[in-house]
Design a protein around this motif. Structure first.
Motif, PDB file in Angstrom:
ATOM      1  N   TYR A 252       0.780  -1.234   0.000  1.00 12.99           N
ATOM      2  CA  TYR A 252       0.000   0.000   0.000  1.00 12.99           C
ATOM      3  C   TYR A 252       0.818   1.293   0.000  1.00 12.99           C
ATOM      4  N   TYR A 253       2.028   1.270   0.495  1.00 11.72           N
ATOM      5  CA  TYR A 253       2.698   2.547   0.779  1.00 11.72           C
ATOM      6  C   TYR A 253       3.007   3.339  -0.496  1.00 11.72           C
ATOM      7  N   ASP A 254       3.272   2.658  -1.590  1.00 13.19           N
ATOM      8  CA  ASP A 254       3.549   3.383  -2.829  1.00 13.19           C
ATOM      9  C   ASP A 254       2.322   4.125  -3.353  1.00 13.19           C
ATOM     10  N   SER A 255       1.141   3.754  -2.887  1.00 17.29           N
ATOM     11  CA  SER A 255      -0.084   4.418  -3.352  1.00 17.29           C
ATOM     12  C   SER A 255      -0.295   5.781  -2.703  1.00 17.29           C
ATOM     13  N   THR A 264      -4.818  12.461   2.252  1.00 15.90           N
ATOM     14  CA  THR A 264      -4.498  11.767   3.500  1.00 15.90           C
ATOM     15  C   THR A 264      -3.007  11.856   3.799  1.00 15.90           C
ATOM     16  N   TYR A 265      -2.195  11.555   2.812  1.00 16.83           N
ATOM     17  CA  TYR A 265      -0.749  11.567   3.027  1.00 16.83           C
ATOM     18  C   TYR A 265      -0.248  12.978   3.316  1.00 16.83           C
ATOM     19  N   ARG A 266      -0.819  13.964   2.636  1.00 17.04           N
ATOM     20  CA  ARG A 266      -0.394  15.351   2.859  1.00 17.04           C
ATOM     21  C   ARG A 266      -0.681  15.779   4.296  1.00 17.04           C
ATOM     22  N   GLN A 267      -1.863  15.414   4.808  1.00 19.73           N
ATOM     23  CA  GLN A 267      -2.204  15.794   6.181  1.00 19.73           C
ATOM     24  C   GLN A 267      -1.293  15.099   7.194  1.00 19.73           C
ATOM     25  N   ILE A 268      -0.995  13.837   6.949  1.00 22.51           N
ATOM     26  CA  ILE A 268      -0.056  13.110   7.822  1.00 22.51           C
ATOM     27  C   ILE A 268       1.313  13.781   7.785  1.00 22.51           C
ATOM     28  N   HIS A 269       1.754  14.121   6.593  1.00 25.84           N
ATOM     29  CA  HIS A 269       3.071  14.743   6.419  1.00 25.84           C
ATOM     30  C   HIS A 269       3.144  16.094   7.146  1.00 25.84           C
ATOM     31  N   ILE A 270       2.028  16.813   7.206  1.00 28.43           N
ATOM     32  CA  ILE A 270       1.983  18.104   7.902  1.00 28.43           C
ATOM     33  C   ILE A 270       1.980  17.910   9.413  1.00 28.43           C
ATOM     34  N   ASP A 271       1.250  16.898   9.898  1.00 31.69           N
ATOM     35  CA  ASP A 271       1.034  16.733  11.338  1.00 31.69           C
ATOM     36  C   ASP A 271       2.242  16.134  12.058  1.00 31.69           C
ATOM     37  N   GLU A 292       5.136   8.213   9.498  1.00 32.09           N
ATOM     38  CA  GLU A 292       4.372   8.372   8.253  1.00 32.09           C
ATOM     39  C   GLU A 292       3.861   7.027   7.762  1.00 32.09           C
ATOM     40  N   ARG A 293       4.709   6.016   7.784  1.00 35.57           N
ATOM     41  CA  ARG A 293       4.290   4.697   7.315  1.00 35.57           C
ATOM     42  C   ARG A 293       3.204   4.115   8.211  1.00 35.57           C
ATOM     43  N   ILE A 294       3.397   4.221   9.541  1.00 34.97           N
ATOM     44  CA  ILE A 294       2.411   3.666  10.476  1.00 34.97           C
ATOM     45  C   ILE A 294       1.045   4.307  10.257  1.00 34.97           C
ATOM     46  N   LEU A 295       1.006   5.625  10.193  1.00 33.59           N
ATOM     47  CA  LEU A 295      -0.272   6.338  10.093  1.00 33.59           C
ATOM     48  C   LEU A 295      -0.935   6.143   8.727  1.00 33.59           C
ATOM     49  N   PHE A 296      -0.126   6.109   7.679  1.00 33.75           N
ATOM     50  CA  PHE A 296      -0.716   5.940   6.350  1.00 33.75           C
ATOM     51  C   PHE A 296      -1.305   4.544   6.195  1.00 33.75           C
ATOM     52  N   TRP A 298      -2.363   2.596   8.565  1.00 36.49           N
ATOM     53  CA  TRP A 298      -3.572   2.485   9.385  1.00 36.49           C
ATOM     54  C   TRP A 298      -4.755   3.160   8.684  1.00 36.49           C
ATOM     55  N   ALA A 299      -4.536   4.323   8.100  1.00 37.10           N
ATOM     56  CA  ALA A 299      -5.620   5.045   7.427  1.00 37.10           C
ATOM     57  C   ALA A 299      -6.155   4.246   6.234  1.00 37.10           C
ATOM     58  N   ILE A 300      -5.256   3.609   5.478  1.00 40.34           N
ATOM     59  CA  ILE A 300      -5.683   2.819   4.317  1.00 40.34           C
ATOM     60  C   ILE A 300      -6.516   1.621   4.754  1.00 40.34           C
ATOM     61  N   ARG A 301      -6.151   1.025   5.875  1.00 43.85           N
ATOM     62  CA  ARG A 301      -6.850  -0.179   6.341  1.00 43.85           C
ATOM     63  C   ARG A 301      -8.114   0.130   7.144  1.00 43.85           C
ATOM     64  N   HIS A 302      -8.369   1.415   7.397  1.00 41.52           N
ATOM     65  CA  HIS A 302      -9.576   1.814   8.140  1.00 41.52           C
ATOM     66  C   HIS A 302     -10.271   2.950   7.393  1.00 41.52           C
ATOM     67  N   PRO A 303     -10.873   2.638   6.264  1.00 42.23           N
ATOM     68  CA  PRO A 303     -11.486   3.688   5.438  1.00 42.23           C
ATOM     69  C   PRO A 303     -12.697   4.353   6.078  1.00 42.23           C
ATOM     70  N   ALA A 304     -13.322   3.701   7.061  1.00 44.76           N
ATOM     71  CA  ALA A 304     -14.496   4.313   7.706  1.00 44.76           C
ATOM     72  C   ALA A 304     -14.138   5.617   8.394  1.00 44.76           C
ATOM     73  N   SER A 305     -12.952   5.685   8.929  1.00 43.91           N
ATOM     74  CA  SER A 305     -12.520   6.916   9.589  1.00 43.91           C
ATOM     75  C   SER A 305     -11.389   7.579   8.832  1.00 43.91           C
ATOM     76  N   GLY A 306     -10.472   6.784   8.287  1.00 51.40           N
ATOM     77  CA  GLY A 306      -9.292   7.357   7.663  1.00 51.40           C
ATOM     78  C   GLY A 306      -8.426   8.033   8.713  1.00 51.40           C
ATOM     79  N   TYR A 307      -7.496   8.845   8.241  1.00 55.27           N
ATOM     80  CA  TYR A 307      -6.634   9.566   9.185  1.00 55.27           C
ATOM     81  C   TYR A 307      -7.335  10.819   9.679  1.00 55.27           C
ATOM     82  N   VAL A 308      -7.276  11.045  10.993  1.00 54.13           N
ATOM     83  CA  VAL A 308      -7.836  12.233  11.629  1.00 54.13           C
ATOM     84  C   VAL A 308      -6.750  12.856  12.491  1.00 54.13           C
ATOM     85  N   GLN A 309      -6.673  14.173  12.464  1.00 54.11           N
ATOM     86  CA  GLN A 309      -5.677  14.853  13.294  1.00 54.11           C
ATOM     87  C   GLN A 309      -5.848  14.456  14.756  1.00 54.11           C
ATOM     88  N   GLY A 310      -4.760  14.114  15.395  1.00 51.16           N
ATOM     89  CA  GLY A 310      -4.786  13.645  16.777  1.00 51.16           C
ATOM     90  C   GLY A 310      -4.342  12.196  16.880  1.00 51.16           C
TER      91      GLY A 310
END
Length: 505
Positions: A252-255, A264-271, A292-296, A298-310
């Protein structure tokens, strides 16, 4: 006509909050007469419209009640072209600066120091005139000595504790790091963990008052459900789960650069750079890449929420705990490039899986509209209104909504309110409690709020209350304070969890 009056208002206002005005005092030399003369000449052109005696507007009220750092006089209607300003005496400015320096020198209370320390102080040691000079001097000095003025400005009664405590039982009151009782507890943990089938109920019981640093990594893996209780299965389980995580990375990470994942990746990269910015460990590029890898993933595998700040904050306790398994020195300043690739991969994979287990229990906090947080904040308001109605009434009187301060408490699990060492100790108990992160956290937040009831009741305006609640003074907290907070939270849970109508008004 209105436009003309507005124009005249800005012309006739000699001093506005934030306006550029000359400053003199302890940190600045007296005004140069030639520069002052030119400055007055330019300002007198702007202020050629005579002032009128007019009733103060709301902006005047704001200006009068605002402390302007650039003000050099007390009269709000003072004109820069007035004679007092033109005849500013440089001797007065010099005398003022000398007086400030004299006051600073009086503050230099010299504590008792050993002969060796005194001999290290250079003979040309000078009084530092300002905090900015002190910072420059401290950075440029090879000896890194602190002058007595700065020692006095720090809190004298509380020892300085690293942001990430080296030993979990080190507390803010300066107690010895390892007592006989703590050694006994450590031995008990080792017996539990080495048994063929670890008794998880017994492990939770012993972990509730805190887990020794030496056994915290394996204890957290067990309590989070990441490791099996059977010791024979642990090694194979760890190997399989770590390989599975890095399989996700390859898949998944290359995606992350694809269009539908870019946001999603941009927000992770900022936070990620904002995560614990004061701790050098988390500012290392290699650590940020791991996050970055951990959060991305997790976000890909949990599309119901995705990545959220915090969510980025929730990785840090796991990362620090699993890093401490390989590091004996202070973790906060450790350079992770000194670890082998296999060690870093193990830390990354274990942090991912344990964070995933945590979020599985509170995922409704991060789905659309964050209903879990909304529900918990409402429950906190109801609880506080029944146990400390004075505090609740005070917040309502000044129109402070619980959502304005408690949203962050729920979203980040109090990580922004407490030092990281305290968060780690808090999570020892959370992982020992049934539904600790989703249910017990509510009572911890209630206990945390009423802990500051005196300070809250002393504030008598909206701004003061919000500033207090968003910047609570916990920087010197340690295990002692967290233990008292958890005890109060347990008392509240015992009283209200099975008796929702208790104390209802």
């Amino acid at each position: 006509m209105a436009a003309e009056n507005s124009k005249q208002f800005w012309k006739r206002s000699a001093k506005l909050p934030g306006s550029i005005q000359p400053v003199y005092g302890a940190q600045h030399p007296p005004l140069d007469p030639q520069l002052t003369k030119n400055f007055i000449k330019e300002r007198s052109k702007v202020n050629s419209v005579p002032l009128k005696n007019k009733k103060a507007s709301s902006f005047h009220e704001f200006a009068r009640n605002t402390s302007d750092a650039w003000d050099i006089g007390d009269d709000e209607e003072e004109d820069f072209s007035s004679p007092p300003f033109q005849t500013l005496n440089s001797k007065v400015a010099l005398a003022t600066a000398a007086q400030v320096l004299e006051n600073h020198s009086k503050l230099r209370v010299k504590p008792e120091r050993s002969q060796s320390t005194t001999s290290d102080v250079p003979a040309n040691y000078k009084v530092i005139k300002s905090s900015s000079d002190a910072q420059l001097s401290r950075n440029s000095s090879d000896t890194c000595l602190r002058n007595p003025l700065h020692k006095q400005q720090s809190l004298p009664l509380r020892p300085i504790i690293p942001l990430v405590a080296r030993i979990s039982d080190q507390n803010a009151s300066g107690a010895p790091p390892m007592t006989v009782r703590e050694k006994t507890r450590l031995e008990k943990f080792r017996q539990l963990l080495s048994s063929h089938n670890t008794d998880l109920d017994e492990l939770r019981k012993w972990s509730w008052p805190g887990v020794p640093r030496e056994v915290r990594p394996v204890t957290w893996r067990l309590l989070s459900g990441y490791l099996p209780a059977n010791t024979e299965r642990r090694k194979l389980t760890l190997q399989r789960k770590r390989e599975e995580y890095f399989g996700f990375i390859e898949q998944y990470y290359d995606s992350r650069n694809e269009e539908h994942h870019q946001d999603t990746y941009r927000q992770i990269h900022i936070d990620i750079p904002r995560t614990n910015p004061l701790i050098p460990l988390f500012q290392q590029p290699l650590v940020q890449e791991i996050f970055e890898r951990i959060l991305f993933i997790w976000a890909i595998r949990h599309p119901a929420s995705g990545y959220v700040q915090g969510i980025n904050d929730l990785v840090t306790p796991f990362f620090v705990v699993f890093l401490s398994e390989y590091v004996e020195e202070d973790v906060e300043n450790f350079d992770v490039t000194n670890l082998s690739q296999d060690m870093l991969r193990s830390i990354e994979a274990d942090s991912f899986w344990c964070m995933s287990k945590l979020l599985d229990g509170i995922q409704d906090n991060y789905t659309f509209a964050q209903p879990g947080i909304q529900k918990k904040v409402k429950a906190l308001e109801e609880l506080v209104s029944r146990i400390r109605w004075q505090v609740h009434g005070h917040l309502r009187r000044y129109e402070v909504e619980y959502l304005q301060f408690a949203f962050r408490w729920m979203n980040n699990l109090l990580m922004r309110e407490l030092p990281l060492r305290c968060t780690i100790r808090l999570w020892d108990t959370y992982q020992s409690e049934p539904e600790g992160f989703s249910h017990f956290h509510l009572y911890v937040c209630a206990a945390f709020l009423i802990k500051w009831r005196k300070e809250i009741l002393d504030e008598e305006d909206f701004q003061g209350l919000l500033m207090l609640l968003q910047n609570l003074p916990t920087i010197h907290w340690g295990n002692e304070e967290i233990g008292l907070l958890l005890a109060e939270a347990y008392r509240l849970k015992y009283m209200f969890a099975d008796a929702p109508n208790h104390y209802r008004r």
